[in-house]
Design a protein around this motif. Structure first.
Motif, PDB file in Angstrom:
ATOM      1  N   PRO A 111      17.929 -10.526   1.545  1.00 29.29           N
ATOM      2  CA  PRO A 111      16.996 -10.700   0.943  1.00 29.29           C
ATOM      3  C   PRO A 111      16.208 -12.571   1.610  1.00 29.29           C
ATOM      4  N   GLY A 112      17.380 -13.181   2.275  1.00 28.28           N
ATOM      5  CA  GLY A 112      16.735 -14.146   3.300  1.00 28.28           C
ATOM      6  C   GLY A 112      15.790 -13.786   4.827  1.00 28.28           C
ATOM      7  N   GLU A 113      16.539 -12.241   5.360  1.00 32.53           N
ATOM      8  CA  GLU A 113      15.347 -11.546   6.626  1.00 32.53           C
ATOM      9  C   GLU A 113      14.916 -11.726   5.495  1.00 32.53           C
ATOM     10  N   VAL A 114      14.512 -10.769   4.623  1.00 34.83           N
ATOM     11  CA  VAL A 114      12.975  -9.863   4.416  1.00 34.83           C
ATOM     12  C   VAL A 114      11.855 -11.525   3.845  1.00 34.83           C
ATOM     13  N   LEU A 115      12.342 -12.357   2.619  1.00 35.70           N
ATOM     14  CA  LEU A 115      11.833 -13.271   1.869  1.00 35.70           C
ATOM     15  C   LEU A 115      10.980 -14.523   2.695  1.00 35.70           C
ATOM     16  N   THR A 116      11.339 -14.770   4.001  1.00 36.07           N
ATOM     17  CA  THR A 116      11.279 -15.192   4.783  1.00 36.07           C
ATOM     18  C   THR A 116      10.142 -14.925   5.975  1.00 36.07           C
ATOM     19  N   SER A 117       9.836 -13.424   5.717  1.00 33.56           N
ATOM     20  CA  SER A 117       9.475 -12.947   7.315  1.00 33.56           C
ATOM     21  C   SER A 117       8.253 -13.975   7.078  1.00 33.56           C
ATOM     22  N   PRO A 118       7.302 -13.931   8.454  1.00 34.50           N
ATOM     23  CA  PRO A 118       5.917 -14.196   8.267  1.00 34.50           C
ATOM     24  C   PRO A 118       5.421 -12.594   7.574  1.00 34.50           C
ATOM     25  N   LEU A 119       5.746 -12.145   7.983  1.00 32.76           N
ATOM     26  CA  LEU A 119       4.893 -10.433   7.810  1.00 32.76           C
ATOM     27  C   LEU A 119       4.226 -11.192   6.204  1.00 32.76           C
ATOM     28  N   LEU A 120       4.910 -11.509   5.653  1.00 34.53           N
ATOM     29  CA  LEU A 120       4.967 -11.111   4.069  1.00 34.53           C
ATOM     30  C   LEU A 120       3.886 -11.862   3.294  1.00 34.53           C
ATOM     31  N   GLU A 121       3.326 -13.184   4.357  1.00 33.77           N
ATOM     32  CA  GLU A 121       2.285 -14.022   3.979  1.00 33.77           C
ATOM     33  C   GLU A 121       1.444 -13.463   4.590  1.00 33.77           C
ATOM     34  N   GLU A 122       1.225 -13.231   5.707  1.00 31.76           N
ATOM     35  CA  GLU A 122       0.056 -12.086   5.822  1.00 31.76           C
ATOM     36  C   GLU A 122      -0.404 -11.182   5.161  1.00 31.76           C
ATOM     37  N   ALA A 123       0.144 -10.548   4.700  1.00 28.96           N
ATOM     38  CA  ALA A 123       0.287  -9.389   3.547  1.00 28.96           C
ATOM     39  C   ALA A 123       0.099  -9.893   1.910  1.00 28.96           C
ATOM     40  N   GLY A 124       0.032 -10.736   2.337  1.00 30.82           N
ATOM     41  CA  GLY A 124      -0.574 -11.512   0.447  1.00 30.82           C
ATOM     42  C   GLY A 124       0.052 -11.294  -0.260  1.00 30.82           C
ATOM     43  N   PHE A 125       1.389 -11.605  -0.430  1.00 30.81           N
ATOM     44  CA  PHE A 125       2.841 -11.433  -0.700  1.00 30.81           C
ATOM     45  C   PHE A 125       2.569 -12.761  -1.608  1.00 30.81           C
ATOM     46  N   GLY A 126       3.514 -12.866  -3.120  1.00 27.97           N
ATOM     47  CA  GLY A 126       3.908 -14.369  -2.817  1.00 27.97           C
ATOM     48  C   GLY A 126       4.943 -14.811  -2.269  1.00 27.97           C
ATOM     49  N   ILE A 127       5.261 -16.249  -2.099  1.00 19.26           N
ATOM     50  CA  ILE A 127       6.529 -16.418  -1.339  1.00 19.26           C
ATOM     51  C   ILE A 127       7.504 -16.715  -1.972  1.00 19.26           C
ATOM     52  N   SER A 128       8.250 -17.779  -1.751  1.00 15.26           N
ATOM     53  CA  SER A 128       9.318 -18.733  -2.503  1.00 15.26           C
ATOM     54  C   SER A 128       8.828 -19.906  -1.831  1.00 15.26           C
ATOM     55  N   ARG A 129       8.616 -20.971  -3.234  1.00 17.81           N
ATOM     56  CA  ARG A 129       7.896 -22.435  -2.719  1.00 17.81           C
ATOM     57  C   ARG A 129       8.780 -22.786  -1.571  1.00 17.81           C
ATOM     58  N   TYR A 130      10.301 -22.376  -1.383  1.00 17.62           N
ATOM     59  CA  TYR A 130      11.347 -23.187  -1.065  1.00 17.62           C
ATOM     60  C   TYR A 130      11.046 -23.184   0.566  1.00 17.62           C
ATOM     61  N   THR A 131      10.419 -21.450   0.428  1.00 15.82           N
ATOM     62  CA  THR A 131      10.507 -21.218   1.960  1.00 15.82           C
ATOM     63  C   THR A 131       8.943 -21.579   2.257  1.00 15.82           C
ATOM     64  N   SER A 132       8.108 -21.898   1.573  1.00 11.40           N
ATOM     65  CA  SER A 132       6.785 -22.169   2.458  1.00 11.40           C
ATOM     66  C   SER A 132       6.432 -23.282   2.499  1.00 11.40           C
ATOM     67  N   ASP A 160       0.870  -1.023  -0.454  1.00 15.24           N
ATOM     68  CA  ASP A 160       0.266  -0.218  -0.077  1.00 15.24           C
ATOM     69  C   ASP A 160       0.710   1.514   0.423  1.00 15.24           C
ATOM     70  N   GLY A 161       2.012   1.132  -0.862  1.00 18.31           N
ATOM     71  CA  GLY A 161       2.490   2.104  -0.781  1.00 18.31           C
ATOM     72  C   GLY A 161       3.990   2.564  -0.120  1.00 18.31           C
ATOM     73  N   GLN A 162       3.489   1.731   1.569  1.00 18.37           N
ATOM     74  CA  GLN A 162       4.988   1.996   2.397  1.00 18.37           C
ATOM     75  C   GLN A 162       5.533   0.630   1.802  1.00 18.37           C
ATOM     76  N   VAL A 163       6.751   1.196   2.515  1.00 19.75           N
ATOM     77  CA  VAL A 163       8.110   0.382   3.253  1.00 19.75           C
ATOM     78  C   VAL A 163       7.741  -0.685   4.487  1.00 19.75           C
ATOM     79  N   LEU A 164       7.059  -1.800   4.018  1.00 18.73           N
ATOM     80  CA  LEU A 164       6.704  -2.987   4.787  1.00 18.73           C
ATOM     81  C   LEU A 164       8.273  -3.430   5.685  1.00 18.73           C
ATOM     82  N   LEU A 165       9.096  -3.836   4.853  1.00 15.20           N
ATOM     83  CA  LEU A 165       9.985  -4.874   5.461  1.00 15.20           C
ATOM     84  C   LEU A 165      11.040  -3.883   4.440  1.00 15.20           C
ATOM     85  N   ASP A 166      12.365  -4.197   4.727  1.00 17.72           N
ATOM     86  CA  ASP A 166      13.703  -3.305   3.457  1.00 17.72           C
ATOM     87  C   ASP A 166      14.768  -4.547   4.868  1.00 17.72           C
ATOM     88  N   GLY A 167      15.640  -5.631   3.628  1.00 16.15           N
ATOM     89  CA  GLY A 167      17.148  -5.940   4.398  1.00 16.15           C
ATOM     90  C   GLY A 167      17.162  -6.549   3.213  1.00 16.15           C
TER      91      GLY A 167
END
Lengths: 259, 290
Positions: free
Chosen positions: B229-250, B220-227
Motif C-alpha cells: 500500500p505504501g508504494e502503490v498509493l503514493t505513486s505519482p502514476l495514480l493521480e495522472e491515471a485519474g485515481f482517487g488518492i488519500s487526502r494524507y498523500t495529497s 482500462d482492464g490492465q494492472v497498472l501497479l501492484d505492490g
C-alpha cells in the motif's frame, strides 16, 4: 410499507402445529368432498361443522370471519343470485319476472355451488392463516418439490411488496419533477408511462444480480439440501392424512355406486 | 503459497467490442488481503466476477488465459463447485438478499442449507458469523426491514458463514457510515489473519491504506501497479491515471512543494502524516512577502 405479502397470523394453536402437508391435504380433501360427495348437503355441513369450528381451533376465527364477511360470502352470494336467475334448468317454477324464470332446480343448484365455492376459498384461507409460507415450502421441498419452484413462490411473496415500494419511490421522484399523477384519468394513465420503464428495466437488472447472489450461495449445488427449521410430522399427522384420503375415495366410490 | 493465479487473462463480455480485462497476471498468496483499486469502468467488478467463477460460467463471453484457484482451473470446474472455494459479496445489498427467507438468521443459513450442512452444525455456525460481523441483534428481523448498511453486513455475513478459502468482495461497504466501514474492514482483516484470502475491490483508499497487505491498481482492464500500500498509493502514476488518492498523500505532496515535508516516503495514513510533517521548515514563497 408492507414487509411481506402473506396472510399468516403468528399464533400457537393445534392447527398451527399440524404439519403443512396435512393442512394442504385437508384443503384438497374438503374441496374434493364438497364436489364429489353424493349427498347434497355435504358442503354446507363442511362449512358449519368443520371449517367454522376449525377456525376457532386455529385461534384465527376473527381473521377468518372478517375475510368471510368481506370477500367470501359476498362473492358466493353473487354467484348464488346469478345462477338462480339465469340457470335455464328445471320445471318447478317458483316465480316468473320479466324474462326471468326462477325454478326450484336452479336455486338448489346455485345453493350447492355457492357452498362449494365457500368451502374452497375458506379452506385455503385457513391454510394461509395458520401456515407460514416458508414452512409450507420447505416441507414440500423436503418431500421432493423442486427447490427452484419453492424459491419462485416464496421470493415472489416477498419481492412484490418491495416492487410496490419501489414504484412509490419512482412516482414520488417523477412527481417532484412535475409529473401530474392526480388529475384526470387520461393524465393519470399517461403518468404511468414514465413509471413502467424504470420499474421493468430496473427489475430485469435486479433479477440478474439476484441470480448471481443466490448462485454464490450454492443454490444450484449438487449436494442434497438440508433445512434449518425442523418441521414436525407426527403420527397423528400421518393418520389424519390417511383418513382424509380414505374419506375422499369413499365419497367418489359411493357416488359411482349410487349412479 | 499462491492460492489464486491469473495468467494472461483477457476477457470480453458478449456484445461488447473492447476487452474489459487485458492480459492480467496476478498471484495471490494464501491469507493475503489484497485491495483492488481503479476508476469506474477499470474492470474491478469484472475481475471479482472472474475470480468468483461467474466469468465465464455465468456471463459467457470470451475468456482467454488461465484462472486457477486452489489448484483448480475455472474451465475444468463448474460454478456450483467453484462457489464452495470462492465466496462473492457485491455492492448492491438489496439484490443479495435471497428473498426466500423471513429472518436474518434464516437468510444467513440459506447458503448452508444449499450446500447440505447438517442442522446441528448450522446453528452454531450462523451464530458465530453473526457475532463476528456484529449483527447478532438483527437475527430475528426481516432482512427487508434493514438499512442499506445493515443489509450489506447481512450480505457479507451470509458469504462468510460458508467459510470459503477465498473471499471476493466488490465494494462491500458502499452504503455504510464511517464507523460501520471501520468495523467491516476490521472483520475482513481478522478473516485474513485467520488464513482466509481476501480480494477487495474498493474506492476508500484511506481504509485500504490502514488494513490491506497489498494493493493492485487497475486501469482500462490492465494492472497498472501492484505492490505494498505504501508504494502503490503514493505513486505519482495514480493521480495522472485519474485515481482517487488519500487526502494524507495529497496533503503531504502539497506540503513537499512548500518544503514542509522532508521525508522521501509520502504518507498514506493519518499517523504517518502526523509523524512526517515538519512545521519548522523554510517559509513558503508567499510568506516571504512577495
Amino acid at each position: 410499507m408492507h414487509e411481506r405479502l402473506s396472510f399468516y397470523v403468528h399464533r400457537d394453536s393445534p392447527l398451527h402445529r399440524l404439519n403443512p402437508l396435512t393442512k394442504l391435504t385437508m384443503v384438497f380433501a374438503f374441496i374434493l368432498l364438497s364436489f364429489g360427495s353424493p349427498w347434497y348437503w355435504t358442503p354446507h355441513i363442511l362449512i358449519v361443522l368443520v371449517i367454522l369450528p376449525l377456525s376457532f381451533v386455529g385461534r384465527v376465527q376473527r381473521e377468518y370471519l372478517l375475510t368471510a364477511a368481506r370477500l367470501i360470502f359476498p362473492a358466493a352470494g353473487f354467484l348464488f343470485l346469478m345462477q338462480s336467475l339465469f340457470q335455464p334448468i328445471g320445471q318447478t317454477i317458483w316465480f316468473r319476472w320479466w324474462v326471468l324464470e326462477v325454478t326450484h332446480e336452479a336455486v338448489a343448484f346455485a345453493f350447492v355451488n355457492a357452498a362449494r365455492i365457500i368451502v374452497m376459498v375458506s379452506s385455503f384461507t385457513l391454510l394461509l392463516l395458520t401456515t407460514h409460507p416458508s414452512e409450507l415450502m420447505s416441507d414440500l421441498t423436503r418431500r421432493g418439490l423442486p427447490s427452484q419452484f419453492a424459491y419462485v413462490i416464496i421470493s415472489t411473496l416477498q419481492i412484490i411488496p418491495q416492487m410496490q415500494a419501489k414504484a412509490q419511490t419512482i412516482i414520488a421522484a417523477q412527481r417532484s419533477r412535475g409529473l401530474d399523477t392526480q388529475s384526470s384519468f387520461v393524465k393519470r394513465v399517461g403518468a404511468l408511462v414514465p413509471l413502467v420503464g424504470p420499474l421493468v428495466f430496473g427489475s430485469l437488472v435486479e433479477v440478474e444480480e439476484r441470480a448471481i447472489a443466490i448462485e454464490a450461495r450454492g443454490f444450484t449445488s449438487s449436494h442434497a439440501k438440508t433445512s434449518l427449521c425442523e418441521i414436525p410430522d407426527s403420527r397423528f399427522d400421518q393418520i389424519l392424512r390417511g383418513a382424509l384420503i380414505v374419506s375422499v375415495i369413499l365419497a367418489f366410490v359411493s357416488r359411482l355406486w349410487l349412479s | 503459497m499462491a492460492i489464486v493465479t491469473l495468467q494472461n487473462v483477457t476477457y470480453k463480455y458478449p456484445l461488447t467490442e473492447a476487452p474489459v480485462l487485458q492480459n492480467v497476471n496476478l498471484q495471490i498468496n494464501e491469507g493475503e488481503f489484497v485491495a483492488v483499486i481503479g476508476p469506474n469502468g477499470a474492470g474491478k467488478s469484472t475481475l471479482c466476477y472472474t475470480l468468483a467463477g461467474f466469468v465465464p460460467h455465468f456471463f459467457k463471453g470470451e475468456l482467454t488465459g488461465t484462472v486457477e484457484v486452489a489448484g483448480v482451473e475455472t474451465h475444468q470446474s463448474s460454478l456450483n463447485e467453484w462457489v464452495l472455494n470462492v465466496g462473492l459479496a457485491f455492492q448492491n445489498p438489496f439484490n443479495q438478499i435471497s428473498g426466500a427467507k423471513y429472518t436474518v438468521f434464516e437468510e444467513i443459513a440459506f447458503g448452508l442449507e444449499n450446500i447440505g450442512v447438517p442442522r446441528e452444525e448450522m446453528k452454531p455456525r450462523v451464530e458465530k458469523a453473526l457475532a463476528l460481523t456484529g449483527i447478532s441483534d438483527l437475527a430475528d428481523r426481516s432482512p427487508y426491514s434493514l438499512s442499506g448498511g445493515q443489509q450489506q453486513r447481512v450480505a457479507l455475513t451470509s458469504i462468510l458463514v460458508m467459510e470459503p478459502k477465498v473471499l471476493v468482495l466488490d465494494e462491500p461497504t458502499s452504503q455504510m457510515d464511517p464507523i460501520g466501514t471501520r468495523e467491516v474492514f476490521g472483520v475482513i482483516r481478522t478473516m485474513a489473519e485467520r488464513g482466509m484470502t481476501v480480494v477487495l475491490a474498493e474506492h476508500k483508499v484511506e481504509w485500504i491504506a490502514a488494513f490491506a497487505d497489498r494493493v493492485v491498481a487497475l486501469k482500462d482492464g490492465q494492472v497498472l501497479l501492484d505492490g505494498k500500500p505504501g508504494e502503490v498509493l503514493t505513486s505519482p502514476l495514480l493521480e495522472e491515471a485519474g485515481f482517487g488518492i488519500s487526502r494524507y498523500t495529497s496533503t503531504a505532496r502539497k506540503a513537499r512543494e512548500l518544503g514542509l515535508w522532508k521525508k522521501d516516503q509520502l504518507p498514506i495514513t493519518l499517523e504517518e502524516a502526523v509523524e512526517g510533517f515538519s512545521l519548522t521548515s523554510s517559509p513558503s514563497p508567499k510568506e516571504r512577502g512577495e
